[in-house]
Design an enzyme around this catalytic site. Structure first.
Site, PDB file in Angstrom:
ATOM      1  CE1 TYR A  57      -2.840  -3.182   0.403  1.00  0.00           C
ATOM      2  CE2 TYR A  57      -3.237  -2.628   2.694  1.00  0.00           C
ATOM      3  CZ  TYR A  57      -3.432  -3.460   1.614  1.00  0.00           C
ATOM      4  OH  TYR A  57      -4.223  -4.573   1.757  1.00  0.00           O
ATOM      5  N   PRO A 204     -15.169  -6.032   2.229  1.00  0.00           N
ATOM      6  CG  PRO A 204     -15.223  -4.968   4.314  1.00  0.00           C
ATOM      7  CD  PRO A 204     -14.355  -5.158   3.107  1.00  0.00           C
ATOM      8  CB  THR A 209     -23.391  -4.270  -6.380  1.00  0.00           C
ATOM      9  OG1 THR A 209     -22.527  -4.851  -5.396  1.00  0.00           O
ATOM     10  CG2 THR A 209     -22.635  -4.126  -7.685  1.00  0.00           C
TER      11      THR A 209
END
Length: 280
Positions: A57, A204, A209
């Site tokens: 990251y 998660p 959607t």
């Protein structure tokens, strides 16, 4: 349905089950950096005790940011990081890096950036197909025995790979993609549940959607919560070993996410969500 609010990773790192994933904290300006610092500080201020990061990251920049935001770390805060991937200038921009010497170097780099003497939860970001698994995990086991690492975890593994790894070293956590609408790794979750291994689902929430699914929207209206909170509450109810780590760069969304552990689904609501997800 009332779920436990904490989980002991490795049997001893007692953390709040709703953590924070720092992956999206990649500031490109001074103003953005200040916002990122504020978000992660707010997360800990709201009771988060597990923050997930990785060398990948920002190639170390994310770990630097967390140290700037949170060091000296409050008692009980677990910073979990991941090693096993290096940056490249070609191809996909990264390569596997599971050679024992490289893993050891990455751990030393993470300790320096995070300003820690010991990483309580160190996860292997990807298994390196070019290095025997025993060599990769053996290196992490050696680092654990030296006191530089507390507990060892894995990321993006199958249930067969998890079983093989457990034959080499104790595994405290697994971090795989998983949410209400994406349960490809259900066998891995079940293996973790049987062994008392923490399962940290990344992604998660199915971004873009979740809020459009009619059954999720209906349950959200019934319980007076947002669709995001409902799917996080479903995860918490799914298994006591699940520790969601939703990430965001918005304090508003952070507060929304962390409010999910106050949302309690009835068995009927949980089952409706479960059935609706099966029709995806």
């Amino acid at each position: 349905m009332t779920e436990p609010t904490t989980f002991p990773i490795g049997g001893e790192l007692e953390v709040r089950r709703l953590g924070y994933g720092a992956m999206h904290l990649r500031p490109e300006t001074a103003e953005a950096r200040a916002d990122c610092l504020a978000v992660v500080r707010r997360a800990v201020g709201l009771g988060v005790t597990l923050v997930d990061t990785a060398h990948m990251y920002g190639w170390g920049a994310n770990e630097d940011l967390l140290a700037e935001a949170l060091h000296p770390y409050p008692q009980g805060l677990v910073i979990a990081t991941k090693v096993g991937i290096r940056r490249t200038a070609s191809g996909e921009g990264w390569r596997h890096a599971g050679e024992p010497g490289d893993l050891r170097a990455q751990v030393d780099e993470a300790l320096r950036r995070l300003r820690l003497d010991r990483i309580e939860l160190l996860q292997l970001h990807r298994l390196d197909p070019g290095v025997p698994l025993a060599d990769q995990l053996g290196a992490l086991r050696d680092l654990r025995d030296e006191g530089k690492v507390g507990h060892i975890g894995l990321s993006e593994v199958t249930d067969a790979e998890l079983a093989e790894a457990r034959g080499i070293v104790d595994i405290a956590s697994v971090q795989n993609r998983y949410n209400l609408l994406d349960r490809e790794h259900e066998p891995v979750l079940r293996a973790c549940e049987a062994a008392g291994i923490a399962f940290l689902p990344w992604r998660p929430v199915a971004a873009g959607t979740t809020g459009t699914r009619s059954e999720i929207a209906a349950v959200a209206k019934e319980v007076g919560a947002t669709a995001t909170q409902v799917v996080l509450a479903w995860l918490l109810a799914r298994s006591p070993v699940i520790l969601p780590i939703p990430g965001t760069t918005s304090i508003t969304h952070l507060e929304e996410n962390l409010g999910a552990d106050a949302v309690h689904l009835t068995r009927e609501q949980y089952d409706r969500l479960d059935r609706a997800a099966g029709s995806v």
